[in-house]
Design an enzyme around this catalytic site. Sequence first.
Site, short mmCIF file in Angstrom:
data_model
loop_
_atom_site.label_atom_id
_atom_site.label_comp_id
_atom_site.label_asym_id
_atom_site.label_seq_id
_atom_site.Cartn_x
_atom_site.Cartn_y
_atom_site.Cartn_z
N GLY A 241 0.82 -1.20 0.00
CA GLY A 241 0.00 0.00 0.00
C GLY A 241 0.85 1.25 0.00
O GLY A 241 2.00 1.23 -0.44
N SER A 242 0.31 2.31 0.52
CA SER A 242 0.99 3.60 0.53
C SER A 242 2.06 3.65 1.62
O SER A 242 2.03 2.89 2.59
CB SER A 242 -0.01 4.73 0.76
OG SER A 242 -0.55 4.64 2.08
N GLY A 246 2.28 2.22 5.51
CA GLY A 246 3.44 1.51 6.04
C GLY A 246 4.00 2.12 7.30
O GLY A 246 4.52 1.42 8.18
N GLU A 263 5.66 -3.35 1.20
CA GLU A 263 5.79 -2.98 -0.21
C GLU A 263 4.99 -1.70 -0.39
O GLU A 263 3.76 -1.73 -0.55
CB GLU A 263 5.25 -4.09 -1.11
CG GLU A 263 6.03 -5.40 -1.02
CD GLU A 263 7.41 -5.34 -1.62
OE1 GLU A 263 7.77 -4.28 -2.20
OE2 GLU A 263 8.15 -6.33 -1.53
#
Length: 509
Positions: A241-242, A246, A263
């Site tokens: 995700g963004s 994270g 990721e």
Amino acid sequence: MKDALQMDLKADVQSLLGRLGVEARILEAGDMASFSPVTGQQIASLAQDDAEATRAAIARAAAAFRTWRNVPAPGRGELVRLLGEELRAAKDDLGRLVSIEAGKSPSEGAGEVQEMIDICDFAVGLSRQLYGLTIATERPGHRMMETWHPLGVVGVISAFNFPVAVWSWNAALALVCGNPVVWKPSEKTPLTALACQAILDRALALFGDAPDSLSQVVIGGRETGEALVDDPRVALVSATGSTRMGRQVGPRVAARFGRSILELGGNNAGIVCPSADLDMALRAIAFAAMGTAGQRCTTMRRLFVHDSLYDQLVPGLIKAYGSVPVGNPLTTQALVGPLVDRQAFEGMQAAIEAAKAEGGVVHGGTRVTDAGPEAAYYVTPALIEMPAQVGPVLEETFAPILYVMRYSDLDDVIEQHNAVGAGLSSSIFTTDLRESELFLSAAGSDCGIANVNIGTSGAEIGGAFGGEKETGGGRESGSDAWKAYMRRATNTINYSRELPLAQGVVFDI
């Protein structure tokens, strides 16, 4: 006509889910609405799993782990082989469902399922290659080695843009490594997740001797995700995700000494050198920047073009941007489909306005109102010529915006290339060996993926996928990414009748 298309699309989804093995009743089972970006139409209303239901799923997965970890790895690989066969049989239907739910072209939807099949093939081979090392020891009559063991419950949090491939990268490796999986898909793409679970259930039925709840899907929003992230029984959280997401997930998992694969964002760039093959570079840049409507984590978002080539390459790119077909990916041959929703469209427009304020010259970036219903968001890709790398250029906007800048010195442009937070993917276009080797060296690109004469997107499953800095540092898919899903033990065996101590220590009693 548009109303008829909407009705047909909902019926199409129901038919696809039925063939894929998902019960039709789930389409109207709750209050979480699911929409297709192709038309903006609501195609389902799903029941959500709250924190309590998520914890119950984790408990079932933890129980399954106690059995699955004892199945020999080649046996676990047989389950993944069967999954690959079921995916082959379901490729057309699942690929179309991906296209409907994520707004991808038919070839991209089918390609994503092919990626799932490929990682299954990889993981089956891997099931006989979970190698440890034999290590030289300083003590006579001793042997030292490392062994790898299943880790535990793996939680997967996936994003809308690759709604099934990212799960497969994790699930295929996790299952082969001896771990059960609990998957929270994006709230924007839950139906493809339910379809994947149904496909895996068929493989499990053929396998015949796997524990219950080896793989589960939990549907929901923030509450569901937090329950997965915070539960100490989840040994590994793999979250896509963004960077903003994270920053929340990473510390929370670390606080309980869990393991995470993150990721996250990718403000990816390409560099076009004086010796570049311009025709090849133009085609590679066009796909990397415009493919999937700019909604790949590996989408090219920045382009540095050498002064000597700028006036040759950039007009050609502007022409390509002006002529690329934009439209419904299900009913036309358009190469660029819709943005996922209104929020994505508004974010794109805000970035364009910010670029204008910094002196950017904008080509494209306007809404295409005749490509679909009012609730869908189709836009022409934007190419923005920037005087410098400032303002919005330094941030990732998850939309088809390519910022183009001039450069004159390679060392300087590599510094500019690396001067952003994210570090996922990168590319250089050159036929000069020295330039390509510099870009791939320690003094070159600081990204997890560095390419020569291809674009930033379109990674194969054979290599480990992931990036550095604000991209999170995680690795999924190929190479030795499997090690993140296992725990390592260093073992020393004394087969002598003596007890020599390491480092020459003497302790006689």
